[in-house]
Design a protein around this motif. Structure first.
Motif, PDB file in Angstrom:
ATOM      1  N   ALA A   3       0.846  -1.200   0.000  1.00 37.55           N
ATOM      2  CA  ALA A   3       0.000   0.000   0.000  1.00 37.55           C
ATOM      3  C   ALA A   3       0.878   1.246   0.000  1.00 37.55           C
ATOM      4  O   ALA A   3       1.955   1.262   0.590  1.00 37.55           O
ATOM      5  CB  ALA A   3      -0.911   0.010   1.214  1.00 37.55           C
ATOM      6  N   ILE A   4       0.404   2.262  -0.682  1.00 34.65           N
ATOM      7  CA  ILE A   4       1.090   3.550  -0.706  1.00 34.65           C
ATOM      8  C   ILE A   4       0.102   4.605  -0.225  1.00 34.65           C
ATOM      9  O   ILE A   4      -1.033   4.657  -0.698  1.00 34.65           O
ATOM     10  CB  ILE A   4       1.579   3.896  -2.128  1.00 34.65           C
ATOM     11  CG1 ILE A   4       2.531   2.819  -2.629  1.00 34.65           C
ATOM     12  CG2 ILE A   4       2.260   5.257  -2.131  1.00 34.65           C
ATOM     13  CD1 ILE A   4       2.912   2.970  -4.086  1.00 34.65           C
ATOM     14  N   ASN A   5       0.527   5.434   0.707  1.00 38.67           N
ATOM     15  CA  ASN A   5      -0.331   6.468   1.279  1.00 38.67           C
ATOM     16  C   ASN A   5      -0.150   7.767   0.517  1.00 38.67           C
ATOM     17  O   ASN A   5       0.921   8.355   0.518  1.00 38.67           O
ATOM     18  CB  ASN A   5       0.014   6.667   2.753  1.00 38.67           C
ATOM     19  CG  ASN A   5      -0.870   7.701   3.400  1.00 38.67           C
ATOM     20  OD1 ASN A   5      -1.915   8.065   2.890  1.00 38.67           O
ATOM     21  ND2 ASN A   5      -0.442   8.191   4.552  1.00 38.67           N
ATOM     22  N   TYR A   6      -1.223   8.210  -0.148  1.00 38.17           N
ATOM     23  CA  TYR A   6      -1.224   9.509  -0.805  1.00 38.17           C
ATOM     24  C   TYR A   6      -2.288  10.364  -0.146  1.00 38.17           C
ATOM     25  O   TYR A   6      -3.450   9.964  -0.099  1.00 38.17           O
ATOM     26  CB  TYR A   6      -1.559   9.381  -2.293  1.00 38.17           C
ATOM     27  CG  TYR A   6      -0.520   8.664  -3.116  1.00 38.17           C
ATOM     28  CD1 TYR A   6       0.818   9.028  -3.075  1.00 38.17           C
ATOM     29  CD2 TYR A   6      -0.890   7.636  -3.957  1.00 38.17           C
ATOM     30  CE1 TYR A   6       1.763   8.375  -3.842  1.00 38.17           C
ATOM     31  CE2 TYR A   6       0.044   6.972  -4.729  1.00 38.17           C
ATOM     32  CZ  TYR A   6       1.364   7.351  -4.668  1.00 38.17           C
ATOM     33  OH  TYR A   6       2.292   6.707  -5.426  1.00 38.17           O
ATOM     34  N   PRO A   7      -1.930  11.552   0.334  1.00 39.47           N
ATOM     35  CA  PRO A   7      -2.934  12.452   0.875  1.00 39.47           C
ATOM     36  C   PRO A   7      -3.955  12.811  -0.212  1.00 39.47           C
ATOM     37  O   PRO A   7      -3.599  12.922  -1.397  1.00 39.47           O
ATOM     38  CB  PRO A   7      -2.134  13.680   1.302  1.00 39.47           C
ATOM     39  CG  PRO A   7      -0.733  13.190   1.471  1.00 39.47           C
ATOM     40  CD  PRO A   7      -0.581  12.090   0.463  1.00 39.47           C
ATOM     41  N   LEU A  26      -8.777   1.788  -2.953  1.00 38.09           N
ATOM     42  CA  LEU A  26      -8.679   3.010  -2.149  1.00 38.09           C
ATOM     43  C   LEU A  26      -9.238   2.754  -0.753  1.00 38.09           C
ATOM     44  O   LEU A  26     -10.257   2.081  -0.610  1.00 38.09           O
ATOM     45  CB  LEU A  26      -9.490   4.126  -2.812  1.00 38.09           C
ATOM     46  CG  LEU A  26      -9.113   4.452  -4.250  1.00 38.09           C
ATOM     47  CD1 LEU A  26     -10.217   5.252  -4.914  1.00 38.09           C
ATOM     48  CD2 LEU A  26      -7.809   5.207  -4.288  1.00 38.09           C
ATOM     49  N   TYR A  27      -8.575   3.302   0.245  1.00 42.15           N
ATOM     50  CA  TYR A  27      -9.110   3.235   1.609  1.00 42.15           C
ATOM     51  C   TYR A  27      -8.512   4.370   2.422  1.00 42.15           C
ATOM     52  O   TYR A  27      -7.502   4.958   2.049  1.00 42.15           O
ATOM     53  CB  TYR A  27      -8.854   1.882   2.268  1.00 42.15           C
ATOM     54  CG  TYR A  27      -7.405   1.565   2.535  1.00 42.15           C
ATOM     55  CD1 TYR A  27      -6.820   1.852   3.767  1.00 42.15           C
ATOM     56  CD2 TYR A  27      -6.616   0.967   1.565  1.00 42.15           C
ATOM     57  CE1 TYR A  27      -5.500   1.558   4.015  1.00 42.15           C
ATOM     58  CE2 TYR A  27      -5.295   0.669   1.804  1.00 42.15           C
ATOM     59  CZ  TYR A  27      -4.733   0.967   3.028  1.00 42.15           C
ATOM     60  OH  TYR A  27      -3.422   0.679   3.263  1.00 42.15           O
ATOM     61  N   CYS A  28      -9.162   4.708   3.491  1.00 37.97           N
ATOM     62  CA  CYS A  28      -8.682   5.733   4.426  1.00 37.97           C
ATOM     63  C   CYS A  28      -9.165   5.330   5.817  1.00 37.97           C
ATOM     64  O   CYS A  28      -9.624   4.207   6.019  1.00 37.97           O
ATOM     65  CB  CYS A  28      -9.168   7.122   4.022  1.00 37.97           C
ATOM     66  SG  CYS A  28     -10.952   7.317   4.106  1.00 37.97           S
ATOM     67  N   ARG A  29      -9.090   6.205   6.762  1.00 39.06           N
ATOM     68  CA  ARG A  29      -9.511   5.844   8.117  1.00 39.06           C
ATOM     69  C   ARG A  29     -11.004   5.572   8.193  1.00 39.06           C
ATOM     70  O   ARG A  29     -11.448   4.586   8.761  1.00 39.06           O
ATOM     71  CB  ARG A  29      -9.117   6.941   9.121  1.00 39.06           C
ATOM     72  CG  ARG A  29      -9.417   6.543  10.568  1.00 39.06           C
ATOM     73  CD  ARG A  29      -9.102   7.638  11.563  1.00 39.06           C
ATOM     74  NE  ARG A  29      -9.808   8.873  11.306  1.00 39.06           N
ATOM     75  CZ  ARG A  29     -11.096   9.091  11.615  1.00 39.06           C
ATOM     76  NH1 ARG A  29     -11.806   8.157  12.192  1.00 39.06           N
ATOM     77  NH2 ARG A  29     -11.651  10.251  11.346  1.00 39.06           N
ATOM     78  N   ARG A  33     -12.603  10.080   2.691  1.00 43.57           N
ATOM     79  CA  ARG A  33     -11.597  10.569   1.739  1.00 43.57           C
ATOM     80  C   ARG A  33     -11.376   9.581   0.602  1.00 43.57           C
ATOM     81  O   ARG A  33     -11.169   9.991  -0.539  1.00 43.57           O
ATOM     82  CB  ARG A  33     -10.285  10.864   2.455  1.00 43.57           C
ATOM     83  CG  ARG A  33     -10.369  12.138   3.288  1.00 43.57           C
ATOM     84  CD  ARG A  33      -9.229  12.239   4.232  1.00 43.57           C
ATOM     85  NE  ARG A  33      -9.416  11.139   5.186  1.00 43.57           N
ATOM     86  CZ  ARG A  33      -8.599  10.840   6.156  1.00 43.57           C
ATOM     87  NH1 ARG A  33      -7.496  11.526   6.322  1.00 43.57           N
ATOM     88  NH2 ARG A  33      -8.844   9.856   6.975  1.00 43.57           N
ATOM     89  N   SER A  34     -11.464   8.281   0.894  1.00 46.74           N
ATOM     90  CA  SER A  34     -11.317   7.309  -0.194  1.00 46.74           C
ATOM     91  C   SER A  34     -12.482   7.435  -1.170  1.00 46.74           C
ATOM     92  O   SER A  34     -12.313   7.259  -2.382  1.00 46.74           O
ATOM     93  CB  SER A  34     -11.205   5.880   0.346  1.00 46.74           C
ATOM     94  OG  SER A  34     -12.347   5.522   1.094  1.00 46.74           O
ATOM     95  N   LEU A  55     -10.342   1.761   6.908  1.00 47.01           N
ATOM     96  CA  LEU A  55      -9.277   0.785   7.135  1.00 47.01           C
ATOM     97  C   LEU A  55      -9.768  -0.412   7.938  1.00 47.01           C
ATOM     98  O   LEU A  55      -9.494  -1.558   7.587  1.00 47.01           O
ATOM     99  CB  LEU A  55      -8.098   1.466   7.848  1.00 47.01           C
ATOM    100  CG  LEU A  55      -6.919   0.565   8.198  1.00 47.01           C
ATOM    101  CD1 LEU A  55      -6.340  -0.083   6.954  1.00 47.01           C
ATOM    102  CD2 LEU A  55      -5.874   1.337   8.958  1.00 47.01           C
TER     103      LEU A  55
END
Length: 62
Positions: A3-7, A26-29, A33-34, A55
């Motif tokens: 996984a790569i974290n992009y803001p 795509l995923y976020c907390r 945002r995803s 997540l």
């Protein structure tokens, strides 16, 4: 894994040179945002995108 974290504010920059047919999850907390990133990428012509949501939801679905 891998996984790569992009803001969210940098999605346009980081995805500018990525193949639009490449599978992307795509995923976020929380999933908010995803979801926004999903809508943006879909509008840019990406075809293999999946919003896994938050997540914790994603980890529980394994």
């Amino acid at each position: 894994d891998n996984a790569i974290n992009y803001p969210l504010s940098e999605v346009a920059t980081h995805f500018a040179k990525i193949d639009k047919d490449q599978p992307i999850v795509l995923y976020c907390r929380s999933g908010n945002r995803s979801g926004q990133a999903y809508q943006f990428l879909q509008a840019q012509g990406f075809t293999q995108i999946h919003n896994a949501g938050g997540l914790i939801e994603m980890q529980e679905s394994k």
